[in-house]
Design an enzyme around this catalytic site. Structure first.
Site, mmCIF file in Angstrom:
data_model
loop_
_atom_site.group_PDB
_atom_site.id
_atom_site.type_symbol
_atom_site.label_atom_id
_atom_site.label_comp_id
_atom_site.label_asym_id
_atom_site.label_seq_id
_atom_site.Cartn_x
_atom_site.Cartn_y
_atom_site.Cartn_z
ATOM 1 N N LYS A 13 0.833 -1.217 0.000
ATOM 2 C CA LYS A 13 0.000 0.000 0.000
ATOM 3 C C LYS A 13 0.870 1.271 0.000
ATOM 4 O O LYS A 13 0.608 2.190 -0.769
ATOM 5 C CB LYS A 13 -0.913 0.059 1.242
ATOM 6 C CG LYS A 13 -1.929 -1.040 1.341
ATOM 7 C CD LYS A 13 -2.917 -0.774 2.458
ATOM 8 C CE LYS A 13 -2.284 -0.676 3.837
ATOM 9 N NZ LYS A 13 -1.721 -1.944 4.354
ATOM 10 N N ARG A 88 -9.376 1.190 9.005
ATOM 11 C CA ARG A 88 -8.983 -0.185 9.295
ATOM 12 C C ARG A 88 -10.102 -0.942 10.018
ATOM 13 O O ARG A 88 -9.945 -2.124 10.311
ATOM 14 C CB ARG A 88 -7.740 -0.178 10.184
ATOM 15 C CG ARG A 88 -6.443 -0.532 9.466
ATOM 16 C CD ARG A 88 -5.333 -0.380 10.464
ATOM 17 N NE ARG A 88 -4.134 -1.084 10.153
ATOM 18 C CZ ARG A 88 -3.055 -0.514 9.616
ATOM 19 N NH1 ARG A 88 -3.073 0.737 9.249
ATOM 20 N NH2 ARG A 88 -1.956 -1.219 9.447
ATOM 21 N N ARG A 127 13.113 -9.602 4.280
ATOM 22 C CA ARG A 127 13.484 -8.197 4.478
ATOM 23 C C ARG A 127 14.191 -7.994 5.827
ATOM 24 O O ARG A 127 15.221 -7.350 5.899
ATOM 25 C CB ARG A 127 12.231 -7.320 4.409
ATOM 26 C CG ARG A 127 12.555 -5.836 4.380
ATOM 27 C CD ARG A 127 11.345 -5.001 4.074
ATOM 28 N NE ARG A 127 10.290 -5.131 5.049
ATOM 29 C CZ ARG A 127 9.041 -5.467 4.787
ATOM 30 N NH1 ARG A 127 8.697 -5.715 3.546
ATOM 31 N NH2 ARG A 127 8.149 -5.549 5.733
ATOM 32 N N ARG A 139 12.128 -2.112 12.236
ATOM 33 C CA ARG A 139 10.956 -1.541 12.918
ATOM 34 C C ARG A 139 10.426 -2.544 13.932
ATOM 35 O O ARG A 139 10.320 -3.738 13.604
ATOM 36 C CB ARG A 139 9.874 -1.262 11.862
ATOM 37 C CG ARG A 139 9.318 0.135 11.906
ATOM 38 C CD ARG A 139 8.425 0.362 10.715
ATOM 39 N NE ARG A 139 7.104 -0.229 10.904
ATOM 40 C CZ ARG A 139 6.157 -0.183 9.973
ATOM 41 N NH1 ARG A 139 6.377 0.405 8.831
ATOM 42 N NH2 ARG A 139 4.971 -0.723 10.204
ATOM 43 N N ARG A 150 -0.497 -8.716 13.329
ATOM 44 C CA ARG A 150 -1.098 -7.657 12.513
ATOM 45 C C ARG A 150 -1.995 -8.262 11.431
ATOM 46 O O ARG A 150 -3.028 -7.706 11.083
ATOM 47 C CB ARG A 150 -0.009 -6.786 11.888
ATOM 48 C CG ARG A 150 0.742 -5.981 12.943
ATOM 49 C CD ARG A 150 2.014 -5.384 12.399
ATOM 50 N NE ARG A 150 1.750 -4.260 11.526
ATOM 51 C CZ ARG A 150 2.579 -3.840 10.580
ATOM 52 N NH1 ARG A 150 3.705 -4.478 10.355
ATOM 53 N NH2 ARG A 150 2.274 -2.803 9.852
#
Ligand code: AMP
Length: 279
Positions: A13, A88, A127, A139, A150
């Protein structure tokens, strides 16, 4: 142009939102980015959000609705925006509807980036491993463990928005498993087809041709809604389309994409089965 990008964490996104910003001169409104900035600055909102975010949960609706409400008021959002990570939850979507109604603003489309979850987990694992190997800071909520949470939040609280916007004929689904370039092309093509990209500067006119040429490269899930959307707009130059005709095109494109959205999970499931069989 006012858009929502809908999709699970890691579906691309943010990347696609930035491309829309560059192409159409709209602003990206990312609640995740705004919350991270609030956390970094240690504001009261940041203090409330910090632990929830680190654990992969959702920040309370009233906080994010408040942030978006203020942000939409800013002068730079007047020429349009792409919402990335908001809404959301259904209450957030309802609050947004109210907000836009009060301001007499119209939402052009909700673009769902459909991806398969196991691929998302693989992506994040790669990643994170690469970042750690380079000695970069990861992060706190970008680890496979938190991503699993999540994704669970997405399924339980955000996925109902697919139905919400589909019912309102705003939903357009794109296959988020394609390459970044292909997804961008597909989004642009859909936006042209529904007439949302009308207000673009003249220099962008040539890209419509490029997009048309790219049709064959897109995968089936994405091609179905977009093809119908293109058909819906066939014979009309986007710039000349009347508001009524544009509304009709959105309606047809939404219907086509709703059908594709229904079929897509089977394709993803098939792909997964094949992959598992191979592995
Ligand atoms: P993102 O960068 O969009 O993945 O967001 C990072 C985190 O910020 C999410 O995992 C949530 O904890 C929080 N967040 C961002 N946007 C929202 C939202 N609209 N509602 C609730 N929490 C949000």
């Amino acid at each position: 142009m006012r858009l929502i990008l809908l999709g699970p964490p890691g579906s691309g996104k943010g990347t696609q939102a930035q491309r829309l910003v560059q192409r159409y001169g709209i602003v990206q409104l990312s609640t995740g980015e705004m919350l991270r900035a609030a956390v970094a600055a240690g504001t009261p909102v940041g203090l409330q959000a910090r632990d929830i975010m680190a654990a992969g949960g959702l920040v309370p609706d009233e906080i994010v609705v408040g942030i978006i409400s203020d942000r939409i008021e800013q002068p730079d959002a007047k020429s349009g925006f792409v919402l990335d990570g908001f809404p959301r939850t259904v209450p957030q979507a309802e609050a947004l509807d109210e907000l836009l109604k009060k301001k007499h603003l119209k939402l052009d489309a909700v673009i769902e980036l459909r991806v398969n979850e196991s691929a998302l987990l693989e992506r994040v694992e790669t990643r994170v491993a690469q970042m750690r190997a380079r000695g970069e800071e990861v992060r706190v909520d970008d680890t496979p463990e938190v991503l699993t949470k999540r994704l669970a939040s997405y399924r339980a609280q955000t996925e109902p928005l697919i139905h919400y916007y589909s019912e309102r004929r705003k939903l357009l689904t794109v296959d988020g498993m394609m390459t970044i370039e292909e997804v961008t092309r597909e989004i642009n093509r859909i936006l042209h087809a529904i007439g949302a990209a009308e207000a673009k500067p003249a220099k962008k006119a040539g890209s419509a041709k490029r997009n048309a040429g790219a049709r064959k490269t897109t995968k089936k899930v994405a091609a179905r809604p977009a093809k119908s959307a293109a058909k819906a707009a066939k014979g009309r130059t986007p710039a000349k389309k009347s508001p009524k005709a544009a509304r009709r095109a959105v309606k047809r494109a939404s219907e086509a994409s709703r059908k594709a959205a229904k079929k897509a999970p089977r394709k993803v499931a098939k792909k997964l089965t094949k992959k598992r069989a191979k592995g």
